[in-house]
Design an enzyme around this catalytic site. Sequence first.
Site, short mmCIF file in Angstrom:
data_model
loop_
_atom_site.label_atom_id
_atom_site.label_comp_id
_atom_site.label_asym_id
_atom_site.label_seq_id
_atom_site.Cartn_x
_atom_site.Cartn_y
_atom_site.Cartn_z
N CYS A 56 20.62 -17.03 -23.55
CA CYS A 56 19.27 -16.84 -22.84
C CYS A 56 18.05 -16.98 -23.55
CB CYS A 56 19.38 -15.53 -21.94
SG CYS A 56 19.93 -14.19 -22.90
N GLY A 71 30.47 -7.94 -20.72
CA GLY A 71 31.57 -8.36 -19.72
C GLY A 71 31.36 -9.05 -18.64
N ASN A 72 30.10 -9.22 -18.17
CA ASN A 72 30.06 -10.13 -17.00
C ASN A 72 30.62 -11.43 -16.88
OD1 ASN A 72 28.33 -8.24 -15.73
ND2 ASN A 72 26.43 -8.97 -16.77
N1 SAM Z 1 28.72 -12.71 -22.47
C1 SAM Z 1 28.25 -11.32 -22.10
C2 SAM Z 1 28.00 -10.82 -20.69
O1 SAM Z 1 27.75 -11.98 -19.91
O2 SAM Z 1 28.18 -9.82 -20.36
C3 SAM Z 1 26.87 -11.21 -22.99
C4 SAM Z 1 27.32 -11.46 -24.46
S1 SAM Z 1 25.59 -10.87 -25.49
C5 SAM Z 1 24.59 -12.30 -25.30
C6 SAM Z 1 26.32 -11.12 -27.12
C7 SAM Z 1 27.37 -10.20 -27.44
O3 SAM Z 1 28.27 -10.80 -28.61
C8 SAM Z 1 26.93 -8.87 -27.84
O4 SAM Z 1 27.73 -7.85 -27.23
C9 SAM Z 1 27.04 -8.68 -29.59
O5 SAM Z 1 27.58 -7.30 -29.81
C10 SAM Z 1 28.60 -9.43 -29.56
N2 SAM Z 1 28.73 -10.46 -30.85
C11 SAM Z 1 27.73 -10.76 -31.68
N3 SAM Z 1 28.40 -11.32 -32.92
C12 SAM Z 1 29.78 -11.49 -32.51
C13 SAM Z 1 30.82 -11.83 -33.45
N4 SAM Z 1 30.42 -12.34 -34.43
N5 SAM Z 1 32.16 -11.32 -32.76
C14 SAM Z 1 32.26 -10.75 -31.87
N6 SAM Z 1 31.14 -10.36 -30.90
C15 SAM Z 1 30.18 -10.48 -31.25
#
Ligand code: SAM
Length: 309
Positions: A225, A109-110
């Site tokens: 990333c 959630g950042n």
């Molecule tokens: N944007 C976040 C932050 O800055 O805190 C980091 C996101 S992290 C790279 C990717 C997230 O997307 C993960 O928590 C994963 O579980 C979620 N995710 C992956 N595929 C998804 C989908 N099809 N729908 C919703 N969430 C998804």
Amino acid sequence: QTGDDRAAKIPRYVRVNTSLWSTEEAVQFYTKRGFQLQGAFASSKGFAIDEHIPDLLAFNPALHFRDDPSYKSGKIILQDKASCFSAFVLSPPRGDPKAVVIDATAAPGNKTSHLSALMGNEGKLYAFERDKRRFSTLKMMLSKAACRNVEAVNADFLTIDPSHPKYSLATHILLDPSCSGSAHASVEIEVVEEDRLNKLAAFQLMMIKHAMKFPSVQKIVYSTCSVHATENEHVVRSALQSDEAKSRCFKLAPRGDVLPTWSRRGQVEEMMGTGDADSLVRCVPGDDDTNGFFVSCFIREHDSTLSPE
Ligand code: SAM
């Protein structure tokens, strides 16, 4: 260079959560606690205001803020500079009660809290997260950061109907999907598994194409990333060539709208030598005072044949 060497060169970034605090108040607070605005590396008490991202402060890498009252109260978010690029480039409408924005892959959630702050905590921000456990973390983070305009939804973004009355009005979408995570400075030697990268890239492309189907969307930021062109430039190229992009007139936003003063851009050879590489932003772990990162921004061109005379 080891991962530790690279990490030691990256300042401890502190994003001021403008939903609860201002940068002026933060500077005053830290100055009273003995810090001096003299650069992050001048001494252990040095800090700086970042030149690219508003409301971002840089401290000495040796510092930790987990026990600091400013962190515990949600007034600051500990977020790497490069990871702040996504929401900043998306630049959602500010202070507009009618704004509708989507964060498609939100936990922890950042970037959601960053978007919420940039929106002035107004309008509606839908934050999707597929994973149940990560969704709980997201909810906690949003409550701590006082994000009043966010509705968190525990769902797979790919199952969300773009014509759903709630979501069809979204004009801005942030896509920061799962990736190889290879650009984190602490990653030592990565064993590149082509098969895994190709699977991730296919999923990332599907996410962008789905985002393009939302009828009101004007801007989509896709970030990772990862250091691999397979997940970055190649995904962007395929997205631009997709039927979804062509039928809805999506192209890359010009450099002027994507951190124009950031000098490291997309890899020209991976964009087939086209000028499109200039629209993309890359960060190299350690070398750019950040972790590694990649940012792209799709915008919808208005169809001139549809505009009124
Ligand atoms: N944007 C976040 C932050 O800055 O805190 C980091 C996101 S992290 C790279 C990717 C997230 O997307 C993960 O928590 C994963 O579980 C979620 N995710 C992956 N595929 C998804 C989908 N099809 N729908 C919703 N969430 C998804």
